[in-house]
Scaffold this active site. Structure first.
Site, mmCIF file in Angstrom:
data_model
loop_
_atom_site.group_PDB
_atom_site.id
_atom_site.type_symbol
_atom_site.label_atom_id
_atom_site.label_comp_id
_atom_site.label_asym_id
_atom_site.label_seq_id
_atom_site.Cartn_x
_atom_site.Cartn_y
_atom_site.Cartn_z
ATOM 1 N N ARG A 63 -11.885 6.587 -3.963
ATOM 2 C CA ARG A 63 -10.902 5.639 -3.443
ATOM 3 C C ARG A 63 -11.255 4.257 -3.967
ATOM 4 O O ARG A 63 -12.424 3.934 -4.185
ATOM 5 C CB ARG A 63 -10.940 5.601 -1.912
ATOM 6 C CG ARG A 63 -10.289 6.786 -1.233
ATOM 7 C CD ARG A 63 -10.315 6.628 0.276
ATOM 8 N NE ARG A 63 -9.251 5.757 0.772
ATOM 9 C CZ ARG A 63 -7.987 6.155 0.957
ATOM 10 N NH1 ARG A 63 -7.637 7.406 0.675
ATOM 11 N NH2 ARG A 63 -7.077 5.318 1.417
ATOM 12 N N CYS B 176 0.826 -1.208 0.000
ATOM 13 C CA CYS B 176 0.000 0.000 0.000
ATOM 14 C C CYS B 176 0.865 1.265 0.000
ATOM 15 O O CYS B 176 1.534 1.541 -0.978
ATOM 16 C CB CYS B 176 -0.977 -0.056 1.170
ATOM 17 S SG CYS B 176 -2.477 0.857 0.819
ATOM 18 N N HIS C 121 -3.878 -5.739 1.318
ATOM 19 C CA HIS C 121 -3.583 -5.953 2.732
ATOM 20 C C HIS C 121 -4.722 -6.749 3.331
ATOM 21 O O HIS C 121 -5.396 -7.457 2.624
ATOM 22 C CB HIS C 121 -3.302 -4.626 3.448
ATOM 23 C CG HIS C 121 -4.348 -3.592 3.262
ATOM 24 N ND1 HIS C 121 -5.488 -3.553 4.012
ATOM 25 C CD2 HIS C 121 -4.417 -2.565 2.391
ATOM 26 C CE1 HIS C 121 -6.212 -2.530 3.620
ATOM 27 N NE2 HIS C 121 -5.603 -1.912 2.631
#
Ligand SMILES: [Zn+2]
Lengths: 255, 456
Positions: A132, A96, A193
């Site tokens: 996002r 990330c 993740h």
């Protein structure tokens, strides 16, 4: 320390701690310990300077924009050492925000460019109006099979290397190319993740094999009892990503 | 008016059916009458808003209980802290003509909801318990939560009651240009960090330099000071200190109060400290403070106890810091015990379950009195995996994704072993678990009564 000791550096866990990277460290440590290795995890915090000559594996996690900028600033101070270790084959697992840091810059929605480490040929941009990229993700990797997890990033990443894999479900690097992550030298870069490694033991072992090779140790790893990991992968896909569930169901059934 | 009638009607129907009526009546009423909150806001004299990441439900209930000792009060229950929950609280308290008996409302308000409702309500006091990382996929990142809180605060002229031990609250205080009263634990009771504790916001928000800590309580709460500027933990006006099962509350110039703690642990002590500080800011007498604490009953999931075939304690877990304080309470329980841990990943739980890896489940491995953990919920396998990597023996982890089956199995195993059971569940499992456990208690009670009569 015994002959079979491995040193893992967790860079700036106090700054890059948004997505439970502590879980990734735990998985790396346990999977080595279960196989009889000694593991030394070095937490390099904001007041310290990393010593790249000591490490066999480096983990860079994710943080907020502000914290990423602080880390980029700190790492630029020892960029030459980092760069030459990576050229010599030091494995880096970057997730990330840590992944974005490896590139040339990260452009904030305001247009401001946060310079990265330029270890790879890569740029990341966050557009002011683009949403996002959030949600569950599955990726097909030739090297380690299906990788599952969660992604949550505003930045769109483009690079001139191999991807980690192809997106089966979710967004990946930029939401349009169908590619996720990056592979170059022994760098593993990804947006996945959740944390990344607990439900992806094959990936964890591939990263560990890189670390063993870099430490000049035999890089065969004894198989572990990964039944629970396989069941967890299959259950997660069945619940949240029905389109990839069959691939994981057949895997869970295998011995 | 129509909005009020329809809202009351839905409330009445839901209550008749024994349904949970904390949000739906307000939701429908707000759709019909979007100005409803402003109308209610105009009919009370003052609103005390409680917000923050952890402990706002408990703090709200405690404070409402203290205010209720002196006057009628409107309050929202069970953590229904969005606009519809607040509207429901008013609907519940008003007559069919919309008349309110109370002049004061004590309202739990979600951090993101505060700026939305701040103009509609006469908010005179805002209590911020703490700002921890919570529900990342809802707010993006931490900075977003702070911005929303600040936006909400600036729309009011409220006096702020803030946790001075939290650097993020201190930042709110400095940036808000409102009157601020800080509370905090007594300086001498801070401890050095025990584990790799998460400390969000450990960088000075004023200048970006690292914050140095001379001591901690938990999470990022501690004796912080900036290395680069004069950002420092303020000397708190209201001070707390744990002494045995009591909280010693002191304020300069006034005699100290020894307060009952309704639940154990530092985490709950902070909630009591927050509520009592707000009560002092409102000018409540100490009799109301003591009385309110005595009258308080823990709401669902805040260490709620059920006497079944085995003693059961139900806890809500929702983020690493809150979960750690629950795990702390569980391992400090001296009885033999069994755990049921339930994890869902619906919107209200947070769709990303990675926070499980930031919570200190390693604590359970060291607990010799813990025999077995049953993992349940939609993400039962993720929970089991977390325990495996914490070092908990796989042979003592059981998997039962169905919540009710897991609770049944847990209770019968606990009863057979003479052990106590703790159930730790995320938000959307809380109401189903609480409901099933109370039904089970109601079924058992007639037999219990019979048994007691025969031995007396
Ligand atoms: Zn500063």
């Amino acid at each position: 320390m015994s002959r079979k000791a491995l040193c893992i550096a967790h860079l700036y866990p106090d700054l890059l701690n948004l997505y439970a990277d502590r879980g990734n460290i735990t998985v790396l440590r346990r999977r080595l310990e279960w196989r009889g290795y000694d593991v030394d995890v070095v937490r390099v915090t904001h007041g310290e300077v990393p010593d790249f000559s000591r490490y066999h594996l480096v983990l860079l996690g994710g943080g907020s924009d502000r914290e990423q900028a602080i880390v980029a600033d700190k790492l630029r101070g020892c960029k030459a050492e980092f760069q030459s270790a990576v050229q010599d084959g030091l494995p880096v697992l970057a997730i990330c925000g840590g992944y974005q840091l490896l590139g040339e810059f990260y452009q904030l929605p305001s247009g401001e460019k946060v310079p990265g480490l330029a270890l790879v040929d890569m740029v990341t941009e966050a557009m002011p109006d683009a949403p996002r990229l959030i949600g569950n993700i599955a990726v097909w990797s030739e090297e380690v099979g299906v990788i599952v997890g969660f992604e949550n990033h505003g930045g769109r990443t483009r690079h001139g290397h191999r991807p980690l894999g192809r997106v089966l479900h979710g967004h990946g690097n930029d939401g349009v190319s169908g590619e996720e992550g990056l592979r170059h030298l022994r760098i593993w870069g990804t947006y996945v993740h959740g944390p990344l490694l607990p439900k992806n033991p094959a990936l964890a072992d591939a990263v560990l094999r890189d670390a063993l090779a870099y430490a000049h140790l035999p890089d065969e790893l004894e198989p572990l009892d990964d039944r629970l990991e396989r069941e967890a992968r299959a259950a997660f896909a069945a619940l949240r990503m029905a389109d990839v569930a069959p691939m994981l169901r057949s895997e869970a059934g295998s011995p | 008016m129509l909005g009020i009638w329809i809202g009351k009607l839905i409330l009445w129907i839901l209550m008749l059916r024994g349904r949970d009526a904390t949000s739906l009546p307000g939701k429908v009423a707000l759709r019909i009458a979007p100005g409803l909150l402003r109308r209610f806001g105009g009919r009370v004299k003052r609103v005390i808003a409680v917000t923050g990441t952890n402990g706002k439900t408990t703090t709200t209930s405690l404070l409402a209980s203290m205010v209720a000792e002196t006057e009628p009060v409107v309050t929202n229950h069970k953590g229904a802290n969005l606009a519809q929950g607040i509207a429901t609280a008013f609907l519940r308290a008003c007559s069919w003509t919309g008349r309110l008996r109370a002049n004061t409302a004590v309202l739990e308000i979600d951090e993101a909801t505060l700026p939305v409702v701040a103009r509609d309500l006469p908010i005179g006091v805002i209590v911020v318990t703490n700002v921890f990382r919570d529900q990342l996929d809802r707010y993006g990142e931490l900075d977003g939560t702070l911005a929303k809180l600040l936006d909400g605060i600036r729309q009011t002229q409220a006096t702020l009651v803030l946790n001075g031990d939290d650097p993020l609250c201190r930042y709110l205080g400095l940036r808000s240009s409102r009157k601020v009263l800080y509370y905090g634990m007594r300086r001498e009771t801070a401890r050095s960090p025990r584990r790799e504790q998460m400390r969000d916001g450990q960088f000075c928000l004023m200048c970006g330099q690292p914050l140095r800590y001379d001591g901690f309580w938990y999470g990022q709460l501690g004796l912080y000071r900036c290395e680069g500027c004069d950002f420092v933990r303020p000397h708190p006006l209201y001070q707390g200190e744990l002494q045995g099962g009591f909280l010693r509350f002191s304020e300069e110039g006034l005699p100290a109060l020894m307060l009952d703690l309704p639940a154990a642990g530092l985490y709950n002590a902070y909630n009591v400290l927050a509520a009592v500080s707000a009560a002092r800011a409102l000018g409540l007498p100490s009799a109301a403070i003591h009385g309110g604490l005595r009258a308080y009953r823990p709401p669902e999931g805040r260490m709620q106890r059920f006497d079944l075939e085995a003693p059961v304690t139900l806890h809500l877990i929702k983020n690493p810091t809150g979960c750690d304080s629950v795990l702390d309470a569980v391992v400090s329980d001296a009885r033999a015990k069994l755990l049921v841990i339930g994890v869902n990943d619906l919107a209200a739980d947070g769709r990303d379950v990675s926070w499980l890896w930031d919570a200190d489940f390693e604590l359970l491995v060291e607990d010799a009195r813990l025999t077995c953990v049953i993992a349940t919920g939609l993400r039962a396998y993720d929970m089991a995996l977390r325990l495996k990597y914490a070092g908990f023996p796989e042979s003592r982890i059981r998997l039962e994704p169905d919540l009710i089956a897991a609770l049944k199995e847990g209770i019968s195993s606990s009863a057979a072993a003479g052990a106590a059971m703790h159930a730790l569940v995320t938000y959307t499992l809380l109401h189903p678990a609480a409901r099933w456990l109370s039904e089970r208690r109601d079924q058992l009670e007639p037999q219990g009564a019979l048994y007691r009569t025969s031995v007396s």
